[in-house]
Design a protein around this motif. Structure first.
Motif, PDB file in Angstrom:
ATOM      1  N   GLN A   1       0.836  -1.203   0.000  1.00  0.00           N
ATOM      2  CA  GLN A   1       0.000   0.000   0.000  1.00  0.00           C
ATOM      3  C   GLN A   1       0.872   1.256   0.000  1.00  0.00           C
ATOM      4  O   GLN A   1       0.678   2.188   0.774  1.00  0.00           O
ATOM      5  N   SER A   2       1.866   1.237  -0.879  1.00  0.00           N
ATOM      6  CA  SER A   2       2.789   2.361  -1.141  1.00  0.00           C
ATOM      7  C   SER A   2       3.752   2.646   0.003  1.00  0.00           C
ATOM      8  O   SER A   2       4.453   3.666  -0.027  1.00  0.00           O
ATOM      9  N   GLN A   3       3.840   1.768   0.995  1.00  0.00           N
ATOM     10  CA  GLN A   3       4.753   1.967   2.111  1.00  0.00           C
ATOM     11  C   GLN A   3       5.846   0.897   2.089  1.00  0.00           C
ATOM     12  O   GLN A   3       5.594  -0.244   1.705  1.00  0.00           O
ATOM     13  N   PRO A   4       7.093   1.232   2.507  1.00  0.00           N
ATOM     14  CA  PRO A   4       8.170   0.240   2.544  1.00  0.00           C
ATOM     15  C   PRO A   4       7.792  -0.954   3.414  1.00  0.00           C
ATOM     16  O   PRO A   4       7.179  -0.803   4.473  1.00  0.00           O
TER      17      PRO A   4
ATOM     18  N   VAL B   1       5.073  -7.380   6.091  1.00  0.00           N
ATOM     19  CA  VAL B   1       5.224  -6.677   7.363  1.00  0.00           C
ATOM     20  C   VAL B   1       5.848  -5.318   7.069  1.00  0.00           C
ATOM     21  O   VAL B   1       6.543  -5.139   6.067  1.00  0.00           O
ATOM     22  N   SER B   2       5.608  -4.347   7.947  1.00  0.00           N
ATOM     23  CA  SER B   2       6.213  -3.029   7.782  1.00  0.00           C
ATOM     24  C   SER B   2       7.710  -3.108   8.072  1.00  0.00           C
ATOM     25  O   SER B   2       8.211  -4.132   8.550  1.00  0.00           O
ATOM     26  N   GLU B   3       8.420  -2.015   7.814  1.00  0.00           N
ATOM     27  CA  GLU B   3       9.847  -1.988   8.134  1.00  0.00           C
ATOM     28  C   GLU B   3      10.080  -2.137   9.633  1.00  0.00           C
ATOM     29  O   GLU B   3      11.150  -2.553  10.060  1.00  0.00           O
ATOM     30  N   LYS B   4       9.071  -1.783  10.440  1.00  0.00           N
ATOM     31  CA  LYS B   4       9.138  -1.974  11.884  1.00  0.00           C
ATOM     32  C   LYS B   4       8.552  -3.325  12.298  1.00  0.00           C
ATOM     33  O   LYS B   4       8.272  -3.559  13.469  1.00  0.00           O
ATOM     34  N   LEU B   5       8.343  -4.188  11.312  1.00  0.00           N
ATOM     35  CA  LEU B   5       7.927  -5.578  11.517  1.00  0.00           C
ATOM     36  C   LEU B   5       6.494  -5.735  12.017  1.00  0.00           C
ATOM     37  O   LEU B   5       6.140  -6.775  12.579  1.00  0.00           O
ATOM     38  N   GLU B   6       5.639  -4.748  11.807  1.00  0.00           N
ATOM     39  CA  GLU B   6       4.224  -4.888  12.126  1.00  0.00           C
ATOM     40  C   GLU B   6       3.542  -5.791  11.096  1.00  0.00           C
ATOM     41  O   GLU B   6       3.707  -5.591   9.891  1.00  0.00           O
TER      42      GLU B   6
END
Length: 290
Positions: free
Chosen positions: A83-86, A114-119
């Motif tokens: 969704q356009s996020q790293p 997962v997000s870059e913060k691993l969410e």
């Protein structure tokens, strides 16, 4: 025995035993070092893996006292966007050989973001195991200090099943928990420790038990012997303890599964590390190469 609370660890039993897929056995081995605080803090720092990591396993089954190779499994990690996020994307593929399809057909594909913060963000598992085909999906969100997940299971021949679940703790799928698990340090484990944990299965949340057994040197399928942490996943039936899977995990910062011994209802199975490329750290658990 010492019983630990306020921790979350996730693993699974094999589909061949009528429960879950080969891939979950592999994932369970990768998830043993997790120690998640009992609150919905889903972000974490990645200190274990990097984009481009690729791990391969050989799968074997004991058929009439003969060990037969029945397939391969691969786990890959890539940097991407969601969704356009790293984000990071994990793919786990488990495939049985055509020669053994008559015995048990297996085609499992898992993907998660997962997000870059691993969410945890999104999870999908498509599994063809024997005559059974299912697709599991999970969508994750966070609000007011709570973790929320919407899950959906789709069958080939019946209506989909959906469920929602919320918890003050972080909710993971079987791949997103891997992203965080590998960054934790298991040095405080003592032999005999029993670790209690909830497991999200795609349709429900279950409580499970894991026992730390100590350390052992284990030979992989790459002619290398590794120093490993040993864990047992157990079930309780009619008050009796039954060992389901024994995990052998590399005793280094990578925390990769080296071997799995699976005790099934009608035999036994094993998974052996075949190769690893793109690992972030040297495999300092290597004892010797033959």
């Amino acid at each position: 025995m010492k019983t630990r609370k306020r921790r979350t660890r996730i693993t699974a039993t094999p589909a061949i035993a009528g429960k879950r897929g080969w891939v979950f056995c592999l994932l369970g081995a990768l998830l043993l070092t997790i120690a998640v605080p009992a609150k919905a803090q889903c972000t974490a720092q990645n200190t274990a893996f990097q984009s481009g990591e690729h791990v391969m396993y050989d799968l074997y089954f004991n058929w009439k006292f003969i060990w037969k190779k029945v397939g391969l499994a691969s786990l890959t990690t890539f940097s991407t966007t969601y969704q356009s996020q790293p984000a990071y994307r994990f793919n786990l593929l488990s495939v049985g050989s055509k020669k053994t399809d008559f015995f048990f057909k297996m085609r499992d594909t898992l993907t998660c973001y997962v997000s870059e913060k691993l969410e945890p963000l999104y999870f999908r598992k498509a599994a063809e195991e024997g005559d059974r085909y299912t697709v599991d999906e999970a969508w994750f969100s966070y609000k007011d200090g709570m973790s929320h997940v919407k899950q959906k299971r789709t069958w080939r021949d019946r209506d989909p099943q959906e469920m929602e679940y919320s918890d003050t703790r972080c909710i993971f799928d079987m791949l997103s928990i891997l992203a965080q698990a590998r960054s934790y340090n298991p040095d405080d484990y003592k032999v005999g420790d029993r670790i209690l944990f909830p497991m999200a299965t795609g349709r429900r949340v279950e409580e499970q038990t894991l026992i730390y057994r100590g350390k052992e040197d284990i030979k992989a399928n790459n002619d290398t012997i590794y120093r490993c942490l040993v864990f047992s996943f157990v079930e309780y039936k009619k008050g009796k303890e039954k060992e389901v899977i024994t995990f052998f995990i590399s005793d280094d910062k990578n925390h990769l599964p080296i071997r799995l011994d699976m005790y099934l209802n009608f035999g036994s199975a094993k998974a052996f590390l075949r190769s690893v490329q793109g690992n972030r750290y040297p495999m300092e658990s290597i004892v010797r190469k033959k």
